[in-house]
Design an enzyme around this catalytic site. Structure first.
Site, PDB file in Angstrom:
ATOM      1  NE  ARG A  45       6.244  -2.931  -3.640  1.00 20.66           N
ATOM      2  CZ  ARG A  45       5.324  -3.707  -4.215  1.00 20.66           C
ATOM      3  NH1 ARG A  45       4.735  -4.644  -3.489  1.00 20.66           N
ATOM      4  NH2 ARG A  45       4.995  -3.547  -5.464  1.00 20.66           N
TER       5      ARG A  45
ATOM      6  NE  ARG B 208       3.484  -0.910  -8.810  1.00 17.16           N
ATOM      7  CZ  ARG B 208       3.335  -0.872  -7.495  1.00 17.16           C
ATOM      8  NH1 ARG B 208       3.754   0.182  -6.812  1.00 17.16           N
ATOM      9  NH2 ARG B 208       2.786  -1.877  -6.869  1.00 17.16           N
TER      10      ARG B 208
ATOM     11  CE  LYS C 115      -1.588  -8.348  -7.327  1.00 18.06           C
ATOM     12  NZ  LYS C 115      -1.846  -6.884  -7.287  1.00 18.06           N
TER      13      LYS C 115
ATOM     14  NE  ARG D 179       2.438  -7.335 -12.711  1.00 22.08           N
ATOM     15  CZ  ARG D 179       2.497  -7.394 -11.398  1.00 22.08           C
ATOM     16  NH1 ARG D 179       2.699  -8.534 -10.793  1.00 22.08           N
ATOM     17  NH2 ARG D 179       2.353  -6.298 -10.697  1.00 22.08           N
TER      18      ARG D 179
ATOM     19  NE  ARG E 131       2.619  -1.696  -0.945  1.00 23.75           N
ATOM     20  CZ  ARG E 131       2.362  -2.376  -2.061  1.00 23.75           C
ATOM     21  NH1 ARG E 131       1.758  -3.539  -1.990  1.00 23.75           N
ATOM     22  NH2 ARG E 131       2.700  -1.883  -3.228  1.00 23.75           N
TER      23      ARG E 131
HETATM   24  P1  AP5 Z   1      -1.193  -5.360  -0.806  1.00 24.98           P
HETATM   25  O1  AP5 Z   1      -1.783  -6.591  -0.234  1.00 24.98           O
HETATM   26  O2  AP5 Z   1       0.254  -5.109  -0.582  1.00 24.98           O
HETATM   27  O3  AP5 Z   1      -1.586  -5.228  -2.364  1.00 24.98           O
HETATM   28  P2  AP5 Z   1      -1.089  -6.029  -3.641  1.00 24.98           P
HETATM   29  O4  AP5 Z   1      -2.299  -6.326  -4.463  1.00 24.98           O
HETATM   30  O5  AP5 Z   1      -0.223  -7.165  -3.262  1.00 24.98           O
HETATM   31  O6  AP5 Z   1      -0.288  -4.867  -4.360  1.00 24.98           O
HETATM   32  P3  AP5 Z   1       1.161  -4.869  -5.008  1.00 24.98           P
HETATM   33  O7  AP5 Z   1       1.586  -3.440  -5.098  1.00 24.98           O
HETATM   34  O8  AP5 Z   1       2.075  -5.813  -4.325  1.00 24.98           O
HETATM   35  O9  AP5 Z   1       0.812  -5.391  -6.419  1.00 24.98           O
HETATM   36  P4  AP5 Z   1       1.637  -5.265  -7.673  1.00 24.98           P
HETATM   37  O10 AP5 Z   1       0.959  -6.245  -8.520  1.00 24.98           O
HETATM   38  O11 AP5 Z   1       1.736  -3.901  -8.234  1.00 24.98           O
HETATM   39  O12 AP5 Z   1       3.146  -5.544  -7.173  1.00 24.98           O
HETATM   40  P5  AP5 Z   1       4.088  -6.811  -7.315  1.00 24.98           P
HETATM   41  O13 AP5 Z   1       4.907  -6.900  -6.124  1.00 24.98           O
HETATM   42  O14 AP5 Z   1       3.305  -7.980  -7.749  1.00 24.98           O
HETATM   43  O15 AP5 Z   1      -2.053  -4.105  -0.262  1.00 24.98           O
HETATM   44  C1  AP5 Z   1      -1.712  -2.768  -0.596  1.00 24.98           C
HETATM   45  C2  AP5 Z   1      -1.938  -1.846   0.616  1.00 24.98           C
HETATM   46  O16 AP5 Z   1      -3.316  -1.764   0.920  1.00 24.98           O
HETATM   47  C3  AP5 Z   1      -1.255  -2.349   1.913  1.00 24.98           C
HETATM   48  O17 AP5 Z   1      -0.803  -1.262   2.646  1.00 24.98           O
HETATM   49  C4  AP5 Z   1      -2.401  -3.077   2.655  1.00 24.98           C
HETATM   50  O18 AP5 Z   1      -2.212  -3.068   4.053  1.00 24.98           O
HETATM   51  C5  AP5 Z   1      -3.622  -2.273   2.225  1.00 24.98           C
HETATM   52  N1  AP5 Z   1      -4.839  -3.072   2.087  1.00 24.98           N
HETATM   53  C6  AP5 Z   1      -4.948  -4.355   1.619  1.00 24.98           C
HETATM   54  N2  AP5 Z   1      -6.246  -4.753   1.614  1.00 24.98           N
HETATM   55  C7  AP5 Z   1      -6.968  -3.702   2.077  1.00 24.98           C
HETATM   56  C8  AP5 Z   1      -8.379  -3.501   2.298  1.00 24.98           C
HETATM   57  N3  AP5 Z   1      -9.289  -4.468   2.038  1.00 24.98           N
HETATM   58  N4  AP5 Z   1      -8.761  -2.289   2.771  1.00 24.98           N
HETATM   59  C9  AP5 Z   1      -7.849  -1.308   3.046  1.00 24.98           C
HETATM   60  N5  AP5 Z   1      -6.515  -1.441   2.863  1.00 24.98           N
HETATM   61  C10 AP5 Z   1      -6.082  -2.634   2.375  1.00 24.98           C
HETATM   62  O19 AP5 Z   1       4.984  -6.375  -8.558  1.00 24.98           O
HETATM   63  C11 AP5 Z   1       5.929  -5.341  -8.457  1.00 24.98           C
HETATM   64  C12 AP5 Z   1       6.706  -5.201  -9.751  1.00 24.98           C
HETATM   65  O20 AP5 Z   1       7.410  -6.434 -10.033  1.00 24.98           O
HETATM   66  C13 AP5 Z   1       5.870  -4.977 -11.016  1.00 24.98           C
HETATM   67  O21 AP5 Z   1       5.568  -3.600 -11.196  1.00 24.98           O
HETATM   68  C14 AP5 Z   1       6.781  -5.537 -12.096  1.00 24.98           C
HETATM   69  O22 AP5 Z   1       7.788  -4.635 -12.423  1.00 24.98           O
HETATM   70  C15 AP5 Z   1       7.426  -6.734 -11.412  1.00 24.98           C
HETATM   71  N6  AP5 Z   1       6.658  -7.986 -11.631  1.00 24.98           N
HETATM   72  C16 AP5 Z   1       6.054  -8.751 -10.673  1.00 24.98           C
HETATM   73  N7  AP5 Z   1       5.441  -9.806 -11.220  1.00 24.98           N
HETATM   74  C17 AP5 Z   1       5.649  -9.724 -12.560  1.00 24.98           C
HETATM   75  C18 AP5 Z   1       5.234 -10.516 -13.676  1.00 24.98           C
HETATM   76  N8  AP5 Z   1       4.478 -11.611 -13.520  1.00 24.98           N
HETATM   77  N9  AP5 Z   1       5.626 -10.122 -14.909  1.00 24.98           N
HETATM   78  C19 AP5 Z   1       6.398  -9.023 -15.095  1.00 24.98           C
HETATM   79  N10 AP5 Z   1       6.810  -8.225 -14.093  1.00 24.98           N
HETATM   80  C20 AP5 Z   1       6.424  -8.560 -12.826  1.00 24.98           C
HETATM   81 MG    MG Z   2       1.847  -7.637  -3.481  1.00 23.95          MG
END
Ligand code: AP5
Ligand code: MG
Ligand code: ZN
Length: 210
Positions: A157, A168, A13, A88, A124
Site C-alpha cells: 500500500r 497516520r 482490523k 475515526r 504488509r
Molecule cells: P491489517 O489487518 O491490514 O490492519 P488494519 O488494522 O486493517 O490496518 P490499516 O492500515 O488498514 O488501518 P488504517 O486504519 O490505517 O487504514 P484504512 O484503510 O482504514 O493488518 C496489518 C498487517 O499486520 C498485515 O500485514 C497483517 O497480515 C498483519 N497482522 C494482522 N494481525 C496480526 C497479528 N495478530 N499478528 C501479526 N501480524 C498481524 O485507512 C486508510 C486511509 O483512508 C486513512 O489514513 C485515511 O486517509 C482514509 N480513511 C479511511 N477511513 C476514514 C475515515 N473514517 N475518516 C477519514 N479518513 C478515512
Molecule cells: Mg485495514
C-alpha cells in the site's frame, strides 16, 4: 449485530473483519477500502481522497459520513454490519449515532502498542485484485508474493512507507483514540489484545461477541 472495529493502523482490523464478517454473515464495510477502490477507478471521490490518504491524513468528515450513510441503507445491512475504519473522529461517531436504526451494539477495540505497528505496516502486502491482506513474516502467502486466492502479484500500500505510517499514527492518537472513551461512556466498548497470533485474537473476539 452492529459492530464498530477500533484500533490503530495495523492493529489487524481488516484481517479480523474478514473472518468476523463470515462468521456472523454481516457485511464488512471498510472506508479505507471504499476510498482505495475509488482511487483505482479514478472517480472524483478517489481523486479527492487520494490527496489526504497519501499524506496519512483523514479524509474530511462531511465526505466520509455521507459515504457511510448511503452504504448503511443498502439491503445487506438490514441485519447488521461491521464497520472497519469508521468512525475515526468524534464527529463521525456522533453522526453514526444519529442514523436511524443504526445504533451500535459493540465497539471492539483491538489494542496494539505503537512500537509493534511499524513492523506490521512495512511487512504488509495486499492483493490488488481481491483485497486479501498478507504479511511477509506473520502471515505469508503460500507462494512468495502471490495471492493464495487468485494468484495475482501482491503489492504494497502506498501509505505503508515509514514516514506516512508515522503520520497516520499521530492522527490516530490525536483524533481516533478518544473514541474509546466515547464508546466506554455509552457502555458498548470491548477490548481485545491484538498483539497475539491472528487466530488467537480471532478466538478472543468471538468470545467477546458471543
Ligand atoms: P491489517 O489487518 O491490514 O490492519 P488494519 O488494522 O486493517 O490496518 P490499516 O492500515 O488498514 O488501518 P488504517 O486504519 O490505517 O487504514 P484504512 O484503510 O482504514 O493488518 C496489518 C498487517 O499486520 C498485515 O500485514 C497483517 O497480515 C498483519 N497482522 C494482522 N494481525 C496480526 C497479528 N495478530 N499478528 C501479526 N501480524 C498481524 O485507512 C486508510 C486511509 O483512508 C486513512 O489514513 C485515511 O486517509 C482514509 N480513511 C479511511 N477511513 C476514514 C475515515 N473514517 N475518516 C477519514 N479518513 C478515512
Ligand atoms: Mg485495514
Ligand atoms: Zn487475490
Amino acid at each position: 449485530m452492529k459492530i464498530v472495529l477500533l484500533g490503530p493502523p495495523g492493529a489487524g482490523k481488516g484481517t479480523q473483519a474478514e473472518q468476523i464478517s463470515k462468521s456472523y454473515s454481516i457485511p464488512h464495510i471498510s472506508t479505507g477500502d471504499i476510498f482505495r477502490k475509488n482511487i483505482s477507478e479514478r472517480t472524483e471521490l478517489g481523486i479527492e481522497a487520494k490527496g489526504y490518504m497519501d499524506k496519512g491524513l483523514l479524509v474530511p468528515d462531511e465526505l466520509t459520513i455521507e459515504i457511510v450513510k448511503n452504504r448503511l441503507v443498502e439491503d445487506d445491512c438490514k441485519n447488521g454490519f461491521l464497520l472497519d475504519g469508521f468512525p475515526r473522529t468524534v464527529k463521525q461517531a456522533e453522526a453514526l449515532d444519529s442514523f436511524q436504526g443504526k445504533k451500535i451494539d459493540i465497539a471492539l477495540l483491538i489494542e496494539v502498542p505503537r512500537e509493534s505497528i511499524l513492523d506490521r505496516m512495512t511487512g504488509r502486502r495486499v492483493c490488488p485484485a481481491c483485497g486479501t491482506t498478507y504479511h511477509i513474516k506473520f502471515n505469508p502467502p503460500k507462494i512468495e508474493n502471490k495471492c493464495d486466492k487468485c494468484s495475482t502479484a501482491l503489492i504494497q500500500r502506498k501509505d505503508d512507507v515509514e514516514e506516512t505510517v508515522k503520520a497516520r499514527l499521530d492522527v490516530y492518537y490525536e483524533q481516533t483514540e478518544p473514541l474509546a472513551k466515547y464508546y466506554k461512556s455509552s457502555g458498548v466498548l470491548r477490548t481485545v489484545d491484538g498483539t497475539k497470533d491472528i487466530d488467537i485474537v480471532f478466538k478472543e473476539i468471538i468470545s467477546v461477541l458471543g
